[in-house]
Design a protein around this motif. Structure first.
Motif, mmCIF file in Angstrom:
data_model
loop_
_atom_site.group_PDB
_atom_site.id
_atom_site.type_symbol
_atom_site.label_atom_id
_atom_site.label_comp_id
_atom_site.label_asym_id
_atom_site.label_seq_id
_atom_site.Cartn_x
_atom_site.Cartn_y
_atom_site.Cartn_z
ATOM 1 N N LYS A 149 0.810 -1.222 0.000
ATOM 2 C CA LYS A 149 0.000 0.000 0.000
ATOM 3 C C LYS A 149 0.840 1.267 0.000
ATOM 4 N N SER A 150 2.147 1.144 -0.136
ATOM 5 C CA SER A 150 3.002 2.329 -0.110
ATOM 6 C C SER A 150 4.268 2.065 -0.915
ATOM 7 N N THR A 151 4.998 3.142 -1.198
ATOM 8 C CA THR A 151 6.269 3.003 -1.912
ATOM 9 C C THR A 151 7.254 2.181 -1.095
ATOM 10 N N THR A 154 6.410 -1.471 -1.218
ATOM 11 C CA THR A 154 6.645 -2.005 -2.555
ATOM 12 C C THR A 154 8.129 -2.226 -2.806
ATOM 13 N N CYS A 298 3.299 -3.086 -8.845
ATOM 14 C CA CYS A 298 4.190 -2.143 -8.160
ATOM 15 C C CYS A 298 4.191 -0.778 -8.828
ATOM 16 N N TYR A 301 3.046 2.641 -7.315
ATOM 17 C CA TYR A 301 3.640 2.974 -6.023
ATOM 18 C C TYR A 301 5.080 3.455 -6.154
#
Length: 420
Positions: A149-151, A154, A298, A301
């Motif tokens: 749910k986030s960089t 990921t 991915c 993100y």
């Protein structure tokens, strides 16, 4: 434990599962039990297509499915909230090499897999111990549910799974090559685990430009148009190119065939893809793209629309500080003092026609305290290793001269290549 398959076994299996002619293929899509399958692919199809593509490699190799467990190192979360606790595997090929050859690990880019290096394995294996992988969620590797749910999550998906693979293979002191997104992952891995990487080779790497860069102004203007707004919405909704292939069902292979025929060899040095290479690559690309969505998700993100990194690998902060400061994947200015140092000698390789901007590498080099060079290869685009394999191999051997040559200081840049 790793499941190993020798090359001879691969060839015999490939013969048993080889792709029929195009007319036969069209018929088989509708035969039982494929008649019930809108998307004519499966894990078995991926492995069979890979075997067929790699069967043209002359160098003996071993294929393995390397068990990396079910969760990131030090975490109780199963590959970021995956609904299954089954172990995950990284698809790996290792080529025979001369004793004491330096180890070269190759990491593919977005929408690709290790088979994309099929034109390079023989040449590189003559000088290196070559190991190529499919990243988690790609190619023939496991494809867990992608629930990041986030960089940060990921990035960890790729970096931590690679580290678990490295530990399972008991590898260290290797040369790490990454292409495109694989370059981003390789660079991030080298920042986190520099003790394992002797040299970093980034081929057309993503992540060295940001939306704040001046050259991104055209993206901002395009996004203001109705077409740009739609495409930006699709990007932020994580609509990937692979979804188009899946949506076309049994017509997907035809679209992939048109793409590969038009894309690869566009900047050819004269060594265009043979009919066999083109057919095998098309078949392989289709099955890797049409399989279950996993690592492909991915995209939104790590990159903003236009393939600009959300958290650039190297960014120069001019307005906040009186002197230039290296900013490496830092969420806020208060964390700048904790930035990891770039400790690994690095070589950037770009095709002359690569849409990735090599000026980002030039800017990065200004702030590196380790050796860094930028090599440009003629008659090559973003997939320079397919477009101009001989030029790419020359760049590779030159980049790794201190591992290959008894007198590296007197090695000159091969004819045709240029240094940026």
């Amino acid at each position: 434990m790793a499941e190993e398959i020798s090359k001879s076994e691969l060839r015999s299996s490939a013969a048993a599962t080889s792709t029929p002619s195009s007319s036969t293929t069209a018929k088989s899509r509708w035969s039982w039990p494929s008649v019930l399958r809108w998307i004519p692919t499966s894990t078995n199809h991926i492995i069979a297509a890979e075997k067929r593509l790699l069967s043209i490699i002359k160098t003996p190799y071993v294929q393995e499915q390397v068990n990396i467990g079910s969760s990131p190192p030090g975490s109780k979360i199963r590959w970021f909230r995956s609904s299954s606790d089954e172990p995950r595997f990284i698809n790996t090929v290792t080529f025979d090499s001369k004793e004491d050859s330096p180890t070269l690990i190759m990491v593919h880019g977005y929408g690709a897999s290790q088979g994309f290096f099929f034109r390079n394995f023989d040449a590189l294996a003559s000088r290196f111990r070559v190991i190529a992988i499919d990243q988690l969620g790609c190619g023939g590797s496991s494809r867990p549910d992608f629930t990041c749910k986030s960089t940060e999550e990921t990035e960890a998906w790729f970096i931590d799974s690679f580290e678990e693979w490295r530990k399972a293979k008991n590898l260290s002191n290797f040369i790490l090559l990454g292409h495109s997104l694989g370059g981003y992952v390789a660079a991030k891995y080298a920042l986190k685990h520099p003790e394992h990487v002797q040299h970093l080779i980034l081929v057309g790497p993503a992540g060295f430009s940001a939306q704040s860069d001046a050259k991104s102004e055209w993206i901002t203007k395009f996004r203001a148009t109705w077409k740009g707004a739609i495409l930006n919405h699709l990007w932020e909704s994580n609509f990937t190119p692979q979804k188009i292939i899946r949506g076309l069902g049994p017509w997907g292979p035809d679209l992939v065939r048109k793409y590969t025929n038009a894309r690869f060899g566009a900047y050819s040095s004269g060594s265009v893809l043979t009919t066999e290479e083109s057919s095998l690559l098309t078949d392989y690309v289709y099955h890797t793209l049409a399989a279950k969505a996993s690592g492909e998700l991915c995209l939104k993100y790590i990159f903003a629309f236009g393939a600009f990194a959300r958290m650039p690998l190297l960014h120069r902060i001019k307005k906040l500080f009186p002197t230039a400061i290296l900013w490496i994947l830092i969420p806020s200015k208060t964390d700048i003092q904790h930035a990891p140092e770039w400790k690994v000698p690095t070589t950037f390789i770009y095709g002359f026609e690569d849409w990735m901007n090599y000026q980002g590498a030039q800017e990065a080099r200004k702030h590196m305290k380790v050796p860094c060079e930028i090599i440009r290869v003629p008659q090559g685009g973003h997939f320079v290793f397919i477009d101009n394999p001989s030029g790419f191999h020359a760049a590779m051997f030159y980049a790794c001269r201190r591992f290959l040559s008894p007198d590296p200081d007197h090695e000159s840049l091969p004819e045709g290549l240029s240094s940026a």
